[in-house]
Design a protein around this motif. Structure first.
Motif, PDB file in Angstrom:
ATOM      1  N   HIS A 242       0.810  -1.214   0.000  1.00 31.57           N
ATOM      2  CA  HIS A 242       0.000   0.000   0.000  1.00 31.57           C
ATOM      3  C   HIS A 242       0.849   1.273   0.000  1.00 31.57           C
ATOM      4  O   HIS A 242       0.372   2.340   0.369  1.00 31.57           O
ATOM      5  N   CYS A 252      -8.171   2.518  -3.453  1.00 27.03           N
ATOM      6  CA  CYS A 252      -7.839   1.184  -2.929  1.00 27.03           C
ATOM      7  C   CYS A 252      -8.757   0.883  -1.747  1.00 27.03           C
ATOM      8  O   CYS A 252      -9.184   1.785  -1.036  1.00 27.03           O
ATOM      9  N   CYS A 254      -7.982  -0.102   0.984  1.00 26.94           N
ATOM     10  CA  CYS A 254      -7.351   0.288   2.252  1.00 26.94           C
ATOM     11  C   CYS A 254      -7.710   1.720   2.633  1.00 26.94           C
ATOM     12  O   CYS A 254      -7.414   2.169   3.730  1.00 26.94           O
ATOM     13  N   ASN A 256      -6.636   4.419   0.927  1.00 27.52           N
ATOM     14  CA  ASN A 256      -5.700   5.278   0.208  1.00 27.52           C
ATOM     15  C   ASN A 256      -6.016   5.196  -1.295  1.00 27.52           C
ATOM     16  O   ASN A 256      -6.955   4.507  -1.706  1.00 27.52           O
ATOM     17  N   CYS A 259      -2.291   2.802  -4.705  1.00 28.35           N
ATOM     18  CA  CYS A 259      -1.403   1.853  -4.009  1.00 28.35           C
ATOM     19  C   CYS A 259      -0.664   0.945  -4.999  1.00 28.35           C
ATOM     20  O   CYS A 259      -1.202   0.561  -6.036  1.00 28.35           O
TER      21      CYS A 259
HETATM   22 ZN   LIG Z   1      -4.084   0.420  -0.540  1.00 24.91          ZN
END
Ligand SMILES: [Zn+2]
Length: 387
Positions: A242, A252, A254, A256, A259
């Protein structure tokens, strides 16, 4: 009186461990060699060696070269004194090995995983592990432990805190397996065990500072610093999949965006390939590249360049001796390596590049499962030392 006995027992355990480690590292050795290596006197060594022989961890093997007097009896470690189970729990597969205490594979199995809910996975994992345990020959110590690599964040209690590709949160995997089998269980992130597998049994042998990049559906990283796995303050580190490589890139899961794993993973390759009409997975793409399909070779090169961007950042941050590409995409080495190397050479800082090696997993898709078995074996030796 009791204290004295306790101290003596402790000293004996420590000395036994020292003798055993000498034999593990340097065998075949004579009793006199061990005495020289360890600084323990010959009578002590003889008594400790006899205990190890009685416990079936060491055996006598032939006669060594004489340095003058009587030819010495040599000693070696009995690798079959116990067995370990290693498991690589993937998003859509299970891979398992049974190894002896030196990591020789005695049995190996793989199975596709259809469901990913914890209860479904337990239901498949339990008989899978039992099958490997049942394959073990009789031995002095039996099954010394089970090591499992999982694609997610694992805390020190062996709970899978978060496995995004399986949608697991707070799954107490170690407790569940420990309750079932009643033997020690080690759980770690698949990239961490992959790093251990390559360091112990693969191309990473003897490398002090190594970043293992596990390129599968996602990207995970395992960090070996000074020959030890670096685990971070809470037991997890190395979420370099990431790293942002595109400031305004794709979102993403996650939270963010841009990534690294969105551009350089097997998943990224498969998405790119699907747009061009290739839907047969990695095997089809490897076969097409092999058959001379320039479009597919171009896709691999594109992934290789994206891998190179992330690896350049890693090289600049950690100044490792080697970066090792592992897991499924290591199979595509021949189609990736020029693009990876050219990108890293263009982007990483000159000083950092001087001694860095770009390596590919020697164990291929077995890095993680062998590392998982190794974590169980290593924990067994730690217990022997402190038992
Ligand atoms: Zn990510």
């Amino acid at each position: 009186m009791k204290t004295t006995t306790g101290d003596q027992a402790l000293i004996k355990r420590m000395n036994t461990a020292i003798v055993l480690e000498a034999i593990l590292r340097e065998a075949p050795l004579s009793r006199a060699n061990i005495s020289e290596l360890t600084g323990l006197n010959k009578a002590t060594v003889s008594s400790l060696v006899q205990d190890l022989i009685d416990n079936q961890l060491v055996r006598e093997t032939g006669i060594g070269a004489s340095s003058g007097g009587r030819k010495p009896v040599m000693l070696e470690f009995v690798a079959t004194a116990g067995y370990a189970v290693g498991i690589d729990l993937g998003v859509n597969y299970l891979r398992g090995v049974l190894t002896d205490l030196l990591g020789t594979v005695v049995a190996e199995r793989t199975l596709p995983l259809i469901g990913v809910q914890p209860e479904e996975v337990f239901g498949i994992l339990r008989p899978f592990i039992q099958g490997l345990i049942d394959a073990a020959p009789g031995s002095a110590f039996g099954i010394v432990g089970i090591g499992v690599g999982v694609p997610g964040l694992v805390d020190r209690q062996g709970t899978v805190l978060y496995a995004p590709n399986m949608d697991w949160r707070d799954v107490p995997l170690r407790d569940a397996l420990n309750r079932t089998f009643g033997i020690p269980v080690m759980i770690d992130n698949e990239a961490n065990v992959g790093a251990i597998g390559e360091m112990k049994y693969g191309i990473g042998r003897g490398v002090s500072n190594l970043v293992y990049v596990s390129v599968g559906i996602g990207i995970g990283t395992g960090l070996i610093l000074h020959k030890e796995l670096y685990k971070g303050a809470s037991g997890f580190s190395g979420e370099m999949g990431h790293l942002s490589i595109e400031a305004n890139g794709k979102p993403c899961r996650c939270g963010n965006q841009g990534c690294w794993e969105l551009y350089a993973s097997e998943q990224a390759l498969l998405e790119r390939a699907a747009e061009a009409g290739y839907t047969g997975g990695l095997d089809e793409l490897l076969a097409a590249a092999e058959a001379g399909d320039e479009a597919v070779r171009g896709m691999f090169a594109e992934i290789g360049r994206a891998l190179g961007v992330g690896i350049s950042n890693i090289v600049n941050v950690f100044n490792p001796n080697a970066v090792l590409i592992g897991n499924r995409m290591s199979r595509a080495r021949v189609w990736l390596e020029d693009a990876v190397r050219e990108t890293v050479e263009r982007r990483a800082l000159n000083f950092h590049l001087r001694n860095v090696h770009l390596l590919y997993a020697e164990l291929g898709e077995r890095s993680a499962v062998m590392g998982a078995a190794e974590t169980a074996i290593a924990a067994f030796f730690v217990r022997l030392r402190s038992a």
